[in-house]
Design an enzyme around this catalytic site. Structure first.
Site, PDB file in Angstrom:
ATOM      1  CE  LYS A  95      33.526  72.690 -42.648  1.00  0.00           C
ATOM      2  NZ  LYS A  95      32.090  72.551 -42.589  1.00  0.00           N
ATOM      3  N   GLY A 156      23.045  76.689 -42.434  1.00  0.00           N
ATOM      4  CA  GLY A 156      21.618  76.381 -42.376  1.00  0.00           C
ATOM      5  C   GLY A 156      20.680  77.494 -42.789  1.00  0.00           C
ATOM      6  CB  ALA A 182      28.261  77.598 -44.151  1.00  0.00           C
ATOM      7  N   GLY A 183      25.644  78.053 -45.999  1.00  0.00           N
ATOM      8  CA  GLY A 183      24.691  79.069 -46.420  1.00  0.00           C
ATOM      9  C   GLY A 183      24.243  78.980 -47.853  1.00  0.00           C
ATOM     10  CG  ASN A 204      24.879  68.950 -44.301  1.00  0.00           C
ATOM     11  OD1 ASN A 204      25.295  68.783 -43.164  1.00  0.00           O
ATOM     12  ND2 ASN A 204      23.969  68.116 -44.794  1.00  0.00           N
ATOM     13  CB  THR A 205      21.274  73.025 -44.684  1.00  0.00           C
ATOM     14  OG1 THR A 205      22.056  72.983 -43.497  1.00  0.00           O
ATOM     15  CG2 THR A 205      19.819  73.271 -44.323  1.00  0.00           C
TER      16      THR A 205
END
Lengths: 255, 384
Positions: A95, A156, A182-183, A204-205
């Protein structure tokens, strides 16, 4: 089934391993997610002894490891890191994250394209993290990216699919899988990405930062499944104008 | 009164403390609760969070700081250790144990001795090291640091330095050698107090001191650390000045990471007493305000602070903790050694600190960088 670089995955939810409270919570959350591919930040791994720490607690037979180059500011750094990781036994998956601005962690399009070209030519299966730029997505595919990973919102921020309009274009034009990364802050965001036709999402976050990461992982898994099913069932496209409820087809009555 | 936000190539201007004071202490400002809802804060908003009025909202500030920290950093707390190389110093700074006029045991480690100290830290599990020295170029210069970096860089995830100010060329050289970050603290941004506590030596030049973080960033260092020593002037104004310096650096050097330290004055040789007391609630308010102001900035809580306080702050904003620290050169190999820079508040070992972090549901991170990022002179193991 999701196919990336010739590999088949049952799960369309990829999960990042950062930000968790502990390795134990991370493992349980990954299990609950049903994910088959997880990202690992190379900066966190002892490249001299990759069986250490995080690589040790995760079952390699269960998950495909997707090393990421988070922290890299330019193509040279990312390429160096990737080669080092592969030399340590990290495999071909990569990645690619090239993020010169530590505040926003937004991906550098120029350096990402450069690094993708170099690494794809060296046989890496490159999954580049990118802003939701349709032209960039096309160029990345041209130079050999195995998938493209447009962001929904900056890493994040948990803001959801702010880039929906551009991601729809990317999906429409893509020759490789599109993984929204992401996001995404809520399962409904992930469902939305799947409904518009994304092949997978990476989270993830939103999982690691949840009050109960294990249950949140499960929620995301359910949402990804729901969104994909809806897409395959022909989820209605957003209409830009009003439209009569009965179809305008069926003109066989005309003579 | 407008606070200037310069976007030119000029140096960071020394903050006008009278103007900062007005921002912090004026009665009519935006509601603290309103500011806590915002994603982006202005300097005026930071001033409001540092004000006496905001002190009544400490739990709300803490909650917001915790939310931001959790989103941006997860539960990770990065662990590092300082490695004191030299206690020689050419400055007379009234607050510091290394001040030139103090009669302490002075020492500069040879490269072999420094390597031995580093080996002890590696043995204990540390992967992020901060090399510290008093400011005495004749005793410890760039050549020494370059060679030390070359010896140590493959054994540690990252090497940072906190030494005398250097030229941009020197910083470039050090980056090529493997140093990744530089800390240089203003100590106090108060232009009246600064000359009162810096009595002799190169550090008396307040303007030059202010310009160094920019030089570090311009040289390509990954991260620059700025800081103020709390207790020299009004902590609220120091906090605001730190915020301004941070914002200026972000705008001017967007690729460079920034970390902020705000050590409180501790007992040291010379017996200097703080000009202004800064209690734990005040330090907490400062830390929360900075975290809310800048979501990405590294916030350091060193072993100057006591264990109870450091434990309590886990998850509320700080991202870097030192542990098992010794501030006397050679002190890791010889724990009874005299000649420390300051008395340690948190005396726990790294194992104990990590356990305490885990006990609070957080993840002590011993490795969060890699030498591979840098294209090092003298060869990385894999060439591009």
């Amino acid at each position: 089934m999701l196919t990336i670089a010739g590999h088949i995955f049952k799960s369309r939810l990829l999960v990042g391993t950062g930000k968790f409270a502990s390795a134990e919570v991370m493992c349980r959350a990954l299990e609950a997610s049903g994910s088959e591919m997880v990202t690992v930040a190379l900066r966190r791994v002892d490249l001299d002894d990759p069986t250490d720490d995080i690589m040790r607690v995760l079952d390699r037979s269960r998950y495909v490891f997707l090393p990421n180059t988070s922290g890299a500011r330019d193509a040279d750094e990312a390429v160096r890191l990737a080669r080092m990781a592969r030399a340590s036994g990290g495999g071909d998956w990569l990645k690619l994250e090239v993020t010169p601005d530590p505040r926003t962690l937004l991906p550098d399009p120029v350096e990402t394209l450069r690094a993708t070209a170099i690494l794809a030519a060296e046989g890496f299966k490159v999954l580049p993290y990118m802003n939701a730029d349709p032209i960039l997505a096309l160029k990345l595919q041209d130079v050999g990216a195995a998938a493209v990973m447009p962001l929904g919102a900056p890493i994040g921020t948990n803001q959801g699919l702010l880039t929906r309009f551009q991601v729809e274009i990317i999906i429409e034009q893509a020759r490789v899988p599109v993984i929204v990364d992401a996001g995404l802050g809520l399962p409904s965001h992930a469902a939305e990405a799947m409904e518009i036709g994304a092949d997978a999402v990476l989270v993830n976050t939103a999982i690691a930062g949840a009050g109960d990461p294990v249950r949140m992982a499960r929620a995301f898994a359910q949402a990804v499944e729901a969104g994909r099913t809806a897409f395959e069932a022909g989820a209605g496209r957003r209409q830009s104008r009003a439209d009569a409820s009965s179809p305008a087809s069926g003109l066989g009555f005309l003579r | 009164m407008a606070i200037p936000h310069p976007v030119t190539d000029e140096d960071f201007p020394g903050p006008n403390f009278a103007a900062l004071s007005e921002l912090v202490y004026r009665s009519s400002h935006k509601d603290v609760q309103e500011i806590l809802q915002q994603e982006r804060l202005t300097i005026s908003d930071l001033a409001a969070l540092l004000s006496p009025a905001a002190g009544a909202f400490l739990p709300d500030l803490a909650a917001r700081a915790a939310e931001i920290t959790n989103r941006r950093f997860g539960r990770a707390i990065q662990i590092y250790a300082p490695l004191y190389l030299s206690s020689y110093c050419g400055n007379r700074c009234q607050y510091c144990g290394f001040s030139a006029e103090n009669n302490i045991a002075r020492r500069v480690l040879t490269l072999d001795e420094a390597e031995a100290e580093a080996a002890i830290l590696a043995e204990r599990g540390f992967s992020h090291i901060l090399l510290v020295a008093g400011e005495a170029p004749a005793r410890l210069g760039v050549d020494y640091l370059v060679e030390l970096a070359e010896r140590l860089r493959h054994r540690f995830a990252s090497l940072s330095i906190e030494v005398q100010p250097l030229s941009e060329e020197d910083y470039r050289r050090l980056y090529q050698a493997g140093i990744v970050a530089v800390a240089v603290y203003q100590e106090t941004y108060d232009p009246v107090v600064y000359p009162q506590v810096h009595l002799a030596g190169p550090k008396t030049d307040i303007v030059n001191r202010l310009a160094i973080p920019a030089r570090v960033a311009a040289a390509g260092m990954r991260e620059v650390g700025i800081g103020a020593l709390l207790g020299l002037s009004d902590w609220r104004l120091e906090g605001l000045a730190l915020g301004m310096h941070l914002a200026w650096l972000r705008r001017r050097f967007w690729r460079t990471g920034v970390s902020v330290s705000f050590p409180r004055l501790r007992p040291a040789a010379g017996g200097f007493a703080p000009l202004a007391e800064v209690g734990e609630r005040e330090l907490a308010q400062l830390l929360f305000a900075l975290r809310i102001f800048d979501h990405d900035v590294g916030l350091v809580l060193s072993t100057r602070e006591e264990a109870r306080f450091r434990d309590g702050m886990i998850g509320l904003g700080p991202t870097r903790y030192s542990a098992g620290s010794c501030t006397a050169p050679g002190g890791y190999g010889d724990p009874g050694l005299a000649g420390e820079q300051f008395e340690i508040g948190d005396q726990r070992t790294v194992g104990e600190v990590c356990a305490a972090i885990r006990a609070k549901g957080h993840d002590p991170v011993l490795k969060d960088w890699d030498v591979t990022f840098q294209d090092l002179v003298g060869g990385a193991q894999i060439s591009v």
